[in-house]
Write a protein that holds these residues in place. Structure first.
Motif, PDB file in Angstrom:
ATOM      1  N   GLN A 316       0.821  -1.203   0.000  1.00  0.00           N
ATOM      2  CA  GLN A 316       0.000   0.000   0.000  1.00  0.00           C
ATOM      3  C   GLN A 316       0.860   1.261   0.000  1.00  0.00           C
ATOM      4  N   ARG A 317       2.016   1.190   0.655  1.00  0.00           N
ATOM      5  CA  ARG A 317       2.907   2.346   0.645  1.00  0.00           C
ATOM      6  C   ARG A 317       3.352   2.668  -0.784  1.00  0.00           C
ATOM      7  N   ALA A 318       3.649   1.615  -1.549  1.00  0.00           N
ATOM      8  CA  ALA A 318       4.047   1.830  -2.946  1.00  0.00           C
ATOM      9  C   ALA A 318       2.857   2.246  -3.804  1.00  0.00           C
ATOM     10  N   ALA A 319       1.736   1.570  -3.648  1.00  0.00           N
ATOM     11  CA  ALA A 319       0.576   1.820  -4.506  1.00  0.00           C
ATOM     12  C   ALA A 319      -0.023   3.205  -4.275  1.00  0.00           C
ATOM     13  N   LYS A 320       0.048   3.710  -3.038  1.00  0.00           N
ATOM     14  CA  LYS A 320      -0.580   4.992  -2.723  1.00  0.00           C
ATOM     15  C   LYS A 320       0.370   6.179  -2.859  1.00  0.00           C
ATOM     16  N   ASP A 321       1.612   5.917  -3.201  1.00  0.00           N
ATOM     17  CA  ASP A 321       2.546   7.013  -3.452  1.00  0.00           C
ATOM     18  C   ASP A 321       2.073   7.771  -4.696  1.00  0.00           C
ATOM     19  N   PRO A 322       1.833   9.086  -4.589  1.00  0.00           N
ATOM     20  CA  PRO A 322       1.357   9.834  -5.770  1.00  0.00           C
ATOM     21  C   PRO A 322       2.268   9.685  -6.986  1.00  0.00           C
ATOM     22  N   ASP A 323       3.555   9.482  -6.759  1.00  0.00           N
ATOM     23  CA  ASP A 323       4.469   9.304  -7.891  1.00  0.00           C
ATOM     24  C   ASP A 323       4.217   8.003  -8.640  1.00  0.00           C
ATOM     25  N   ASN A 324       3.533   7.073  -7.980  1.00  0.00           N
ATOM     26  CA  ASN A 324       3.267   5.773  -8.608  1.00  0.00           C
ATOM     27  C   ASN A 324       1.839   5.652  -9.132  1.00  0.00           C
ATOM     28  N   ALA A 325       1.117   6.756  -9.115  1.00  0.00           N
ATOM     29  CA  ALA A 325      -0.265   6.714  -9.609  1.00  0.00           C
ATOM     30  C   ALA A 325      -0.281   6.222 -11.052  1.00  0.00           C
ATOM     31  N   TRP A 326      -1.250   5.370 -11.335  1.00  0.00           N
ATOM     32  CA  TRP A 326      -1.486   4.822 -12.677  1.00  0.00           C
ATOM     33  C   TRP A 326      -0.452   3.774 -13.112  1.00  0.00           C
ATOM     34  N   LEU A 327       0.480   3.397 -12.224  1.00  0.00           N
ATOM     35  CA  LEU A 327       1.382   2.316 -12.606  1.00  0.00           C
ATOM     36  C   LEU A 327       0.619   0.998 -12.605  1.00  0.00           C
ATOM     37  N   PRO A 328       0.921   0.100 -13.535  1.00  0.00           N
ATOM     38  CA  PRO A 328       0.259  -1.209 -13.540  1.00  0.00           C
ATOM     39  C   PRO A 328       0.739  -2.060 -12.368  1.00  0.00           C
ATOM     40  N   VAL A 329       0.025  -3.152 -12.123  1.00  0.00           N
ATOM     41  CA  VAL A 329       0.330  -4.025 -10.988  1.00  0.00           C
ATOM     42  C   VAL A 329       1.784  -4.497 -11.020  1.00  0.00           C
ATOM     43  N   GLY A 330       2.267  -4.856 -12.207  1.00  0.00           N
ATOM     44  CA  GLY A 330       3.637  -5.367 -12.304  1.00  0.00           C
ATOM     45  C   GLY A 330       4.671  -4.371 -11.820  1.00  0.00           C
ATOM     46  N   GLU A 331       4.455  -3.098 -12.098  1.00  0.00           N
ATOM     47  CA  GLU A 331       5.414  -2.086 -11.653  1.00  0.00           C
ATOM     48  C   GLU A 331       5.274  -1.794 -10.168  1.00  0.00           C
ATOM     49  N   ILE A 332       4.046  -1.859  -9.651  1.00  0.00           N
ATOM     50  CA  ILE A 332       3.860  -1.708  -8.201  1.00  0.00           C
ATOM     51  C   ILE A 332       4.556  -2.862  -7.482  1.00  0.00           C
TER      52      ILE A 332
END
Length: 346
Positions: A316-332
């Motif tokens: 969740q820390r990675a997924a909710k980082d605004p810099d990671n918005a719209w990244l696909p699951v593989g990149e998260i």
């Protein structure tokens, strides 16, 4: 009927890759369910994830001025206001995001997430005041107590005594909360493993079946005692707890028992495919073998993509980082694996 509309739209979008078709279904769904929060937010998600940002913002603006089922007499819903603030932050509009979060918080003061968004957008002193007000409105939200404690513990002048006091008070308002105990234990571990282990013993008395605490107990033990601690964890934690299972897998990894470790990582993701941290630990394991097998790495990536996990402390820390918005699951997944490199290794 609402659920069927949502299922049809998801099928068009994710399975058939037909964004226009999904949009049509959601428009028809809204016409038939004009006061449905779920349908509006599904439409917002479709537009934002396909980078139709203006459409998403327009939908949210209209939703904030509308009444919804179960929310008569109020403008929008708490989730609509929160999604509005989050999207604005992701789009690089922090001042607008803060203004929306404040307005939404005034309308829905018992919705803790709007308080959290405000605090995240403010400098420390303002955030401290916001969280103080938030805790008066929502004293039983562990997330607010944790955010307040982290604020005191952050930066070069971290104040462990103040953070400790906040978490002790939190446990009065929210007893038997594994996440509050975990936060306190991890903060103490930054200074002293022995103090952390003593606090963890108290935590396990109050939350004897909490997998997250047992997994932490395994990690904090001296190497010679970890195996015995893992046996205790498997005996006392809830059956098939994914966090305990991952901790056991990491023990086998540390002992270079590759096939055993792989089997336990696989067991963890079978037990709870939604637990993203397990997928990230498994990916790190496969990548860090002496002779990494590209097919094993790809298999983890593909399986994680199908599972689409949403939970996990580091996920969740990675997924909710605004810099990671719209990244696909593989990149998260890869971002989460990078975060795990900063944690204590076995």
């Amino acid at each position: 009927a609402e659920v069927l509309w949502l299922m049809a739209a998801k099928e068009k979008w994710t399975r058939q890759n037909d964004v226009a078709g999904a949009r049509v279904i959601l428009e028809e769904a809204f016409a038939a369910n004009a006061h449905s929060e779920a349908i509006v937010l599904a439409a917002v998600k479709l537009e934002s994830e396909t980078r139709q940002d203006a459409r998403a913002l327009a939908l949210l603006e209209r939703a904030r001025a509308s009444e919804f089922a179960g929310h008569a007499g109020t403008r929008g819903t708490a989730r609509v206001w929160m999604k509005s603030a989050v999207l604005m932050r992701q789009l690089g509009r922090p001042a607008d995001a803060l203004a929306v979060a404040r307005e939404g918080g005034a309308l829905f003061p018992n919705f803790y997430k709007l308080w959290l968004v405000q605090a995240q957008l403010q400098p420390p002193q303002d955030a401290r005041q916001t969280l103080s007000r938030a805790l008066k409105a929502c004293p039983r939200a562990p997330e607010l107590w944790i955010s307040a404690a982290r604020l005191e513990f952050a930066g070069p002048q971290r104040n462990l005594a103040r953070a400790r006091a906040i978490l002790e008070r939190a446990r009065v308002y929210v007893p038997r909360s594994p996440v509050l105990w975990l936060e306190a234990v991890l903060m103490e571990a930054e200074e002293s493993d022995s103090v952390a282990r003593a606090l963890l013993a108290r935590a396990l008395q109050e939350c004897p079946h909490a997998g997250v605490l047992w997994a932490t107990a395994i990690v904090l033990e001296p190497r010679a005692q970890r195996k015995a601690r893992s046996v205790d964890a498997l005996k006392h934690a809830e059956a098939h707890d994914p966090e305990v299972t991952v901790a056991v897998a990491r023990l086998f990894w540390a002992e270079h028992r590759v096939e055993k470790a792989r089997a336990w990582f696989e067991r963890a993701v079978r037990a709870d495919p939604d637990y993203g941290d397990a997928w990230a630990w498994w990916l790190r394991f496969e990548r860090e073998q002496r002779e990494p097998d590209s097919s094993s790495i790809a298999a983890v990536e593909e399986a994680c993509g199908r599972a689409e996990p949403r939970h996990g402390r580091y996920w969740q820390r990675a997924a909710k980082d605004p810099d990671n918005a719209w990244l696909p699951v593989g990149e998260i997944l890869h971002k989460t694996a990078e975060l795990l490199a900063t944690t204590r290794q076995l």
